[in-house]
Design a protein around this motif. Structure first.
Motif, short mmCIF file in Angstrom:
data_model
loop_
_atom_site.label_atom_id
_atom_site.label_comp_id
_atom_site.label_asym_id
_atom_site.label_seq_id
_atom_site.Cartn_x
_atom_site.Cartn_y
_atom_site.Cartn_z
N LEU A 12 -3.61 -2.10 -8.25
CA LEU A 12 -4.43 -1.39 -7.27
C LEU A 12 -5.67 -2.19 -6.89
CD1 LEU A 12 -4.24 2.28 -8.61
CD2 LEU A 12 -3.13 1.34 -6.56
N ARG A 22 -8.55 5.64 -8.94
CA ARG A 22 -7.23 5.80 -9.55
C ARG A 22 -6.99 4.75 -10.62
NH1 ARG A 22 -4.64 9.19 -11.60
NH2 ARG A 22 -2.41 9.37 -11.33
N ALA A 23 -7.42 3.52 -10.36
CA ALA A 23 -7.28 2.47 -11.36
C ALA A 23 -8.02 2.84 -12.64
CB ALA A 23 -7.79 1.14 -10.81
N ALA A 38 2.28 1.67 -3.50
CA ALA A 38 1.22 2.01 -4.47
C ALA A 38 0.82 3.48 -4.35
CB ALA A 38 0.02 1.11 -4.25
N ASP A 86 -6.60 -4.00 -3.40
CA ASP A 86 -7.87 -3.67 -2.76
C ASP A 86 -8.59 -4.89 -2.20
OD1 ASP A 86 -9.46 -1.11 -2.45
OD2 ASP A 86 -11.03 -2.44 -3.19
N GLU A 111 0.83 -1.21 0.00
CA GLU A 111 0.00 0.00 0.00
C GLU A 111 0.86 1.26 0.00
OE1 GLU A 111 -3.08 2.77 0.22
OE2 GLU A 111 -3.16 0.65 -0.32
N HIS A 171 -8.43 3.49 -4.41
CA HIS A 171 -7.91 2.47 -5.34
C HIS A 171 -8.69 2.42 -6.65
CE1 HIS A 171 -6.04 -0.02 -1.80
NE2 HIS A 171 -5.27 0.98 -2.17
#
Length: 399
Positions: free
Chosen positions: A265, A280-281, A209, A269, A206, A277
Motif C-alpha cells: 500500500l 490501512r497499512a 489493493a 502510494d 490500485e 493507504h
C-alpha cells in the motif's frame, strides 16, 4: 548476539545483498537452461532437473536487482539467461500462458504441469517488468502479452480481481478464489508501472489493493486479509482448515500477508496517493504484530485464526523479510519511532536466527523455539523476499 550492525545503513544493506547473491550466483545458473531450484545449506545443488515458474521469475528478479545495485555485467547476463529460459521453455505460444513446473534434462521437458496459475503468471509480469528495467526492451511485448492474456481469461471485472487458476488451455477455470495471487498481481503491476510509466498498470494495482485490503478484509472477523474465497468471492473460513500440507493455500490469517499488504500500500502510494493507504497499512501492520509476535523468544508466528488463537507456530523467512520492509515504510512515512523499534527488533531477530552468516542468505523456516526447521534452500524461495526487502529499504534511504 549483542553486537549488531547498523541495519539502516546503505553499506550494511548492500553488503547483505551481496552475500545473499554470492550463495546463488553463479552456482544457481544451469548452462543447459534456467536455474537449479534446490540447494543444500552449503550451496550443493540437490536437484539438477526440476524447473518452477515462480522460482525462475524470482531468480530473474534477484539478478536484475543485483545488476541495478552493483552494475556487474555477470548479473545482467544472469537476467538474460533467466529471460531466455522463461520465454523459450515456460511460455506456451499457442495459449500465451506459462507452464507451472516441469523436469528439464538434455534440453527436453518432461513431467510438465501446464496449468495456468495466477500466482505464477503474476510473477511473469514481475519478471518482464524487471527485464525492462535491466535494459531488455523486447520484454515489453512479453509484458503486454501476459497482461492481456490474464485480462482475457482470468480477470473478474465485476470484482476487480483475478481468478486463481485455469487449465492448460484456459477453457476451464477453477472455482477457488484467493487473495495471494492477487496480492502478487498488485506487486507486479506496480513494478510494470515503474518499468514502463504506463498508467494502466498503476490503476490496476490500485483496483486490486482496494478490493483485497478494504472490501475482502471487511468480510473477515478481524478486519484483516483472509486467504480463501468461493467463486462469488464470498469468504470461505473452512478451506484447508486443519490441513498444513498446502504451502500456497494455508488456512488462517497469515501475519506476513498483513504486513506485506502494508508494504504494498505504501509502495503504491508513491505513484497513486490515496487518503486510505496509510491508515490501512498501519491497521494491518499493527494488528498483525500484536497477534503474531513471540514475546518470549522473539520472532513472528506464521498464522492465527478468526478467534486470534495461534494456528501455525512456525517462523518463516519471508514473513520477517516482508515485515522488515513494511516497518521501514511505516517509519519513514509516519516519522514515528515505534516503527523504527519494530524494524530494529525484527532485524535483530533475523540476524540472530534466520541469517546464515556462514553461507549467505536466510534459512527458510524455523520451529517455534527458533531452531532450524530445514536447511534446504531454494524453490520457490531463492531469497527473493529478503533481497526485495533490502532493495526497498535502499530506495527509502535514497528518497
Amino acid at each position: 548476539m549483542t553486537d549488531f550492525p547498523n541495519f539502516r545503513s546503505r553499506a550494511f544493506l548492500l553488503e547483505h545483498l551481496q552475500k545473499t547473491m554470492d550463495f546463488y550466483h553463479p552456482r544457481g545458473l544451469d548452462p543447459a537452461g534456467g536455474f537449479f531450484t534446490t540447494f543444500g545449506a552449503d550451496g550443493t545443488v540437490l536437484d539438477r532437473h526440476a524447473r518452477s515458474l515462480v522460482h525462475a521469475c524470482r531468480f530473474l528478479f534477484n539478478e536484475v536487482n543485483a545488476y541495478l545495485e552493483f552494475g556487474r555485467a555477470d548479473y545482467r547476463d544472469g537476467a538474460r539467461h533467466a529471460l531466455d529460459f522463461l520465454v523459450s521453455q515456460h511460455r506456451v505460444p499457442a495459449t500465451r500462458g506459462y507452464r507451472w513446473t516441469f523436469r528439464f534434462e538434455g534440453g527436453r521437458r518432461s513431467e510438465e504441469d501446464a496449468s495456468n496459475i495466477t500466482y505464477g503468471l503474476s510473477f511473469v509480469i514481475l519478471a518482464h517488468a524487471m527485464a525492462i528495467k535491466a535494459g531488455f526492451p523486447e520484454a515489453k511485448s512479453w509484458l503486454s502479452e501476459i497482461v492481456e492474456t490474464m485480462e482475457t481469461h482470468l480477470f473478474d471485472a465485476g470484482n476487480g480481481l483475478y481468478a486463481d487458476q485455469a487449465d492448460a488451455t484456459f477453457t476451464g477455470i477453477a472455482s477457488y478464489r484467493g487473495q495471494n495471487a492477487n496480492m502478487h498481481a498488485c506487486e507486479a503491476m506496480i513494478a510494470a508501472y515503474e518499468a514502463t510509466g504506463e498508467r494502466c498498470y498503476i490503476d490496476r494495482a490500485e483496483t486490486i489493493a482496494a478490493a483485497v485490503s478494504l472490501r475482502l478484509a471487511g468480510l473477515s472477523p478481524l478486519d484483516q486479509v483472509w486467504e480463501h474465497y468461493r467463486a462469488d468471492w464470498s469468504i470461505d473460513l473452512d478451506y484447508n482448515k486443519d490441513d498444513h500440507s498446502d504451502g500456497y493455500r494455508p488456512w488462517g490469517f497469515l501475519a506476513g500477508h498483513q504486513t506485506e499488504w502494508a508494504k504494498l500500500l505504501l509502495m503504491l502510494d508513491r505513484y497513486r496517493p490515496m487518503d486510505w493507504h496509510l491508515p490501512r497499512a498501519r491497521s494491518l501492520f499493527d494488528r498483525a504484530m500484536a497477534l503474531s509476535w513471540d514475546g518470549e523468544r522473539g520472532g513472528m508466528f506464521y498464522s492465527y485464526g478468526p478467534d486470534k488463537a495461534l494456528y501455525d507456530r512456525s517462523k518463516q523467512q519471508w514473513v520477517h523479510a516482508e515485515t522488515i520492509a513494511a516497518a521501514a515504510h511505516l517509519a519513514v512515512r509516519t516519522g514515528e519511532g515505534t516503527y523504527w523499534d519494530w524494524y530494529e527488533r525484527l532485524w535483530r531477530y533475523a540476524w540472530n536466527h534466520l541469517v546464515d552468516h556462514r553461507h549467505g542468505g536466510w534459512y527458510r523456516a524455523l520451529n517455534e523455539d527458533n531452531s532450524i526447521a530445514s536447511a534446504v534452500r531454494g524453490d520457490p524461495e531463492p531469497d527473493y523476499h529478503n533481497m526485495g526487502a533490502c532493495v526497498e529499504i535502499l530506495k527509502l534511504i535514497k528518497e
